[in-house]
Scaffold this motif. Structure first.
Motif, PDB file in Angstrom:
ATOM      1  N   HIS A  64      15.081  24.138  44.170  1.00  0.00           N
ATOM      2  CA  HIS A  64      16.025  23.565  43.752  1.00  0.00           C
ATOM      3  C   HIS A  64      17.272  23.768  44.848  1.00  0.00           C
ATOM      4  O   HIS A  64      17.161  24.211  45.871  1.00  0.00           O
ATOM      5  CB  HIS A  64      16.460  24.258  42.333  1.00  0.00           C
ATOM      6  N   HIS A  66      20.252  24.905  44.521  1.00  0.00           N
ATOM      7  CA  HIS A  66      21.308  25.866  44.662  1.00  0.00           C
ATOM      8  C   HIS A  66      21.611  26.524  46.121  1.00  0.00           C
ATOM      9  O   HIS A  66      20.650  26.936  46.741  1.00  0.00           O
ATOM     10  CB  HIS A  66      21.145  26.851  43.556  1.00  0.00           C
ATOM     11  N   ASP A  68      21.864  29.348  47.107  1.00  0.00           N
ATOM     12  CA  ASP A  68      21.111  30.769  47.750  1.00  0.00           C
ATOM     13  C   ASP A  68      19.852  30.346  47.709  1.00  0.00           C
ATOM     14  O   ASP A  68      19.191  31.421  48.375  1.00  0.00           O
ATOM     15  CB  ASP A  68      21.305  31.981  46.533  1.00  0.00           C
ATOM     16  N   HIS A  69      19.441  29.236  47.632  1.00  0.00           N
ATOM     17  CA  HIS A  69      17.811  28.871  47.798  1.00  0.00           C
ATOM     18  C   HIS A  69      17.663  27.786  49.098  1.00  0.00           C
ATOM     19  O   HIS A  69      16.779  27.804  49.740  1.00  0.00           O
ATOM     20  CB  HIS A  69      17.298  28.337  46.621  1.00  0.00           C
ATOM     21  N   HIS A 133      16.962  25.846  34.316  1.00  0.00           N
ATOM     22  CA  HIS A 133      18.162  26.461  35.150  1.00  0.00           C
ATOM     23  C   HIS A 133      18.986  25.431  35.882  1.00  0.00           C
ATOM     24  O   HIS A 133      20.301  25.729  35.922  1.00  0.00           O
ATOM     25  CB  HIS A 133      17.273  27.259  36.077  1.00  0.00           C
ATOM     26  N   ASP A 152      14.059  30.073  40.356  1.00  0.00           N
ATOM     27  CA  ASP A 152      14.899  30.880  39.352  1.00  0.00           C
ATOM     28  C   ASP A 152      14.599  30.679  37.914  1.00  0.00           C
ATOM     29  O   ASP A 152      15.395  30.765  36.937  1.00  0.00           O
ATOM     30  CB  ASP A 152      16.275  30.411  39.453  1.00  0.00           C
TER      31      ASP A 152
HETATM   32 ZN   LIG Z   1      19.367  28.620  41.206  1.00  0.00          ZN
END
Ligand SMILES: [Zn+2]
Length: 262
Positions: A64, A66, A68-69, A133, A152
């Motif tokens: 996804h 986000h 942090d990914h 999420h 996540d």
């Molecule tokens: Zn996430």
């Protein structure tokens, strides 16, 4: 800092900085079948670039958008790595609205995706939609090895905090769909290897359903979001203050209320 752990055929790349460790966070990417699942966050960009040089993956898959990914997506794509990600994930990475201060401080500011993406066709690994999420959330399923890379999706059974934009009902459906794949192994992007993954996924789905029922009952009785939060979920955690309410228990209640009116 990148810490590398070998788990049979899977390599876990645990990424953290002093800042993320101070608030108890790390995020993991996984190298499997020569493919890297997720890319970590911008604050470890230099180390991720060195790791890509060393590991030479044949492609990257993103769960996804986000930060942090997918925080190093531009770096990887510009470097010539083919990429598999959903259209919704790519659209979010190309649009990249500015992040809140706490997210920038925690993870660094990810450069927006501007380079042309060379599509990666992953043979033995496939992206399966698992929204909730985030709207674009997917899991990566290795059917032959019965192994799920959950991004996540899981994060823990009783996760009482939510960020804006979570959809708990869709998350419950995604948890049940993931359990129905009967994974033998589940690699979580924050928790690492999850024991007894089918039981864990179903336990989370059940806890979420019970919690949503408790919240809905109080909504129907006319309670305020604040009162419901205190009664059902308890006091707000540290993240609530650090994130100025962007990551908080009350968001869980607001998401349930929004779902009733949807
Ligand atoms: Zn996430």
């Amino acid at each position: 800092m990148l810490a590398i752990e070998a788990l049979d055929d899977v390599t876990r790349v645990v990424m953290s900085t002093r800042t993320t460790r101070a608030i108890g966070y790390s995020v993991s990417a996984y190298l499997v079948r020569g493919v890297l699942v997720d890319l970590g966050f911008a604050a470890v960009g230099r180390e991720v670039a060195a790791y890509l040089d060393h590991a030479q993956p044949r492609g990257v898959i993103l769960t996804h958008h986000h930060e942090d990914h997918a925080g190093n997506v531009e770096l990887a794509v510009r470097g010539g790595l083919p990429l598999a990600a959903s259209d919704a994930t790519l659209a979010a990475l190309r649009a990249a609205p500015p992040l809140d201060t706490y997210r920038r401080i925690t993870w660094g500011t990810p450069p927006r995706l501007v380079s042309a993406v060379r599509p990666f066709v992953c043979d033995a690994l496939c992206l399966v939609p698992a929204p909730g999420h985030s709207h674009d959330h997917h899991v990566v399923w290795d059917a032959e090895r019965e192994t799920l890379f959950g991004g996540d999706l899981f994060l823990g059974i009783k996760v009482r905090i939510a960020h804006e934009g979570e959809d708990p009902r869709r998350l419950v459906a995604s948890l049940r769909a993931a359990a129905a794949l009967h994974p033998r192994r589940l690699f979580d992007a924050h928790r690492g290897l999850v024991r007894d993954p089918v039981d864990a996924l179903l336990a989370k789905a059940e806890w979420m359903e019970e919690t949503m029922h408790a919240i809905e009952a109080r909504i129907h009785r006319g309670w305020s979001d604040r009162a419901i939060t205190r009664d059902v979920l308890g006091r707000e955690p540290l993240e609530h203050h650090v994130s100025r309410g962007k990551l908080s228990k009350i968001n869980f209640v607001r998401a349930v209320r929004a779902g009733i009116h949807r």
